[in-house]
Write a protein that holds these residues in place. Structure first.
Motif, PDB file in Angstrom:
ATOM      1  N   TRP A  52      -1.301   5.473   5.186  1.00 55.49           N
ATOM      2  CA  TRP A  52      -2.344   4.498   4.470  1.00 55.49           C
ATOM      3  C   TRP A  52      -1.817   3.299   4.781  1.00 55.49           C
ATOM      4  O   TRP A  52      -2.366   2.029   4.808  1.00 55.49           O
ATOM      5  N   THR A 109       0.835  -1.210   0.135  1.00 47.03           N
ATOM      6  CA  THR A 109       0.149  -0.061   0.037  1.00 47.03           C
ATOM      7  C   THR A 109       0.776   1.369  -0.079  1.00 47.03           C
ATOM      8  O   THR A 109       0.670   2.396  -0.893  1.00 47.03           O
ATOM      9  N   SER A 110       1.984   1.316   0.750  1.00 49.28           N
ATOM     10  CA  SER A 110       2.823   2.349   0.936  1.00 49.28           C
ATOM     11  C   SER A 110       3.616   2.875  -0.467  1.00 49.28           C
ATOM     12  O   SER A 110       3.513   3.962  -1.032  1.00 49.28           O
ATOM     13  N   CYS A 130       0.757   3.899  -2.998  1.00 54.28           N
ATOM     14  CA  CYS A 130       0.414   5.391  -2.864  1.00 54.28           C
ATOM     15  C   CYS A 130       1.649   6.093  -3.134  1.00 54.28           C
ATOM     16  O   CYS A 130       1.560   7.388  -3.789  1.00 54.28           O
ATOM     17  N   TRP A 143       1.710  10.683   3.265  1.00 54.97           N
ATOM     18  CA  TRP A 143       0.548   9.899   3.475  1.00 54.97           C
ATOM     19  C   TRP A 143       0.443   8.517   2.903  1.00 54.97           C
ATOM     20  O   TRP A 143      -0.361   7.704   3.337  1.00 54.97           O
ATOM     21  N   SER A 144       1.475   8.191   1.961  1.00 55.51           N
ATOM     22  CA  SER A 144       1.587   7.013   1.600  1.00 55.51           C
ATOM     23  C   SER A 144       1.859   5.937   2.910  1.00 55.51           C
ATOM     24  O   SER A 144       1.580   4.659   2.993  1.00 55.51           O
TER      25      SER A 144
END
Length: 284
Positions: free
Chosen positions: A181, A165-166, A169, A177-178
């Protein structure tokens, strides 16, 4: 659990538990290390520093979030259902309370580290506290039964989902923000898998004595973990406060390798020893 008092059976479970726990630790840290290398090419050191500030605060709040209740549940040998129900309710309350503290304390943390960007990041990252709290009881029940082979699945998958996810993102330009989240996605995945593998469902059976016992036990664990967290984070606090987010970002990334090599054995033995000794506590 019929054979848990058998010394030979317990020995075999302990050896297997150490193996699977070590494999889980190395697998999780290995994924984190690879993710860090990739993210180091996509993000700025300052962005790692900002998330580093927030994770320091989250670590202290997470101690309150768990409150040693999971350790108390592992050590308990009677009225397990009542204790698990009480622990689950306590985890929900503490998770929401910890999230509220993260929201309220974010401006003060930003002032301490002289970084205003911390406020929104820490407040959103605080969502990970109630989410992780929901998975504490299933995780504790798996550890209580020395099911470290099953625990390997949520542990490794949590780090994989966090990294994936990082990275995705970050490729879309979400910056710091990566990392936020990614952290939330990893915690959510770990909690869901722990519930699935434990096969536990809360009921309405409660017992006042069990509730008081896990609370008393947890209080002492909180005091010990706060002292340990300060010892482990004092270097981060000094680097972040004095040198700024960029220096903390470099320091955080550089710490990954020695952490993987030095802390591995200690963490593995510690994670297996509590449930093992809890099983053997009635065998004088």
């Amino acid at each position: 659990m019929a054979n848990e008092s058998n010394p030979r059976d317990l020995k075999q479970k302990t050896i297997k538990g150490i193996f699977w726990s070590y494999l889980s630790f190395v697998g999780g840290k290995g994924l984190t290390f690879v993710t860090t290398i990739v993210l180091a090419r996509l993000l700025l050191p300052e962005q790692f520093g900002v998330i580093g500030y927030c994770l320091i605060a989250i670590q202290y709040l997470d101690i309150l979030n768990s409150a040693g209740i999971n350790d108390s549940l592992i050590a308990r040998r009677d009225k397990l259902e009542e204790a698990a129900n009480a622990a689950f309710v306590a985890n929900i309350i503490l998770g929401l309370f910890s999230f509220g503290l993260a929201w309220v304390l974010a401006p003060s943390v930003a002032v301490f580290f002289k970084t205003p960007e911390i406020v929104p990041v820490l407040r959103v990252l605080g969502l990970s506290l109630p989410i992780s709290g929901l998975g504490l009881v299933p995780d504790a029940l798996l550890r209580r039964q020395l099911e470290f082979r099953k625990i390997l699945i949520p542990d490794v998958t949590r780090n994989f989902m966090k990294g994936l996810t990082s990275i995705v993102c970050a490729m879309f330009g979400l910056g710091v923000w990566s990392l936020v989240w990614g952290q939330i996605a990893g915690v959510f995945t770990g909690s869901v898998l722990a519930w699935y593998l434990a096969g536990w469902k809360p009921t309405w059976r409660f017992d006042p004595e069990s509730t008081r016992a896990i609370t008393r036990y947890g209080f002492h664990i909180v005091l010990i973990e706060i002292a340990g967290a300060f010892r482990n984070n004092v270097d981060y606090l000094l680097v972040g406060r004095i040198l700024g987010p960029a220096a903390l970002g470099y320091y955080t990334m550089s710490f990954r390798i020695p952490e993987l090599l030095i802390r591995s054995l200690n963490n593995v033995i510690g994670s297996v020893s509590l449930p093992t000794l809890a099983v053997a506590q009635s065998d004088k």
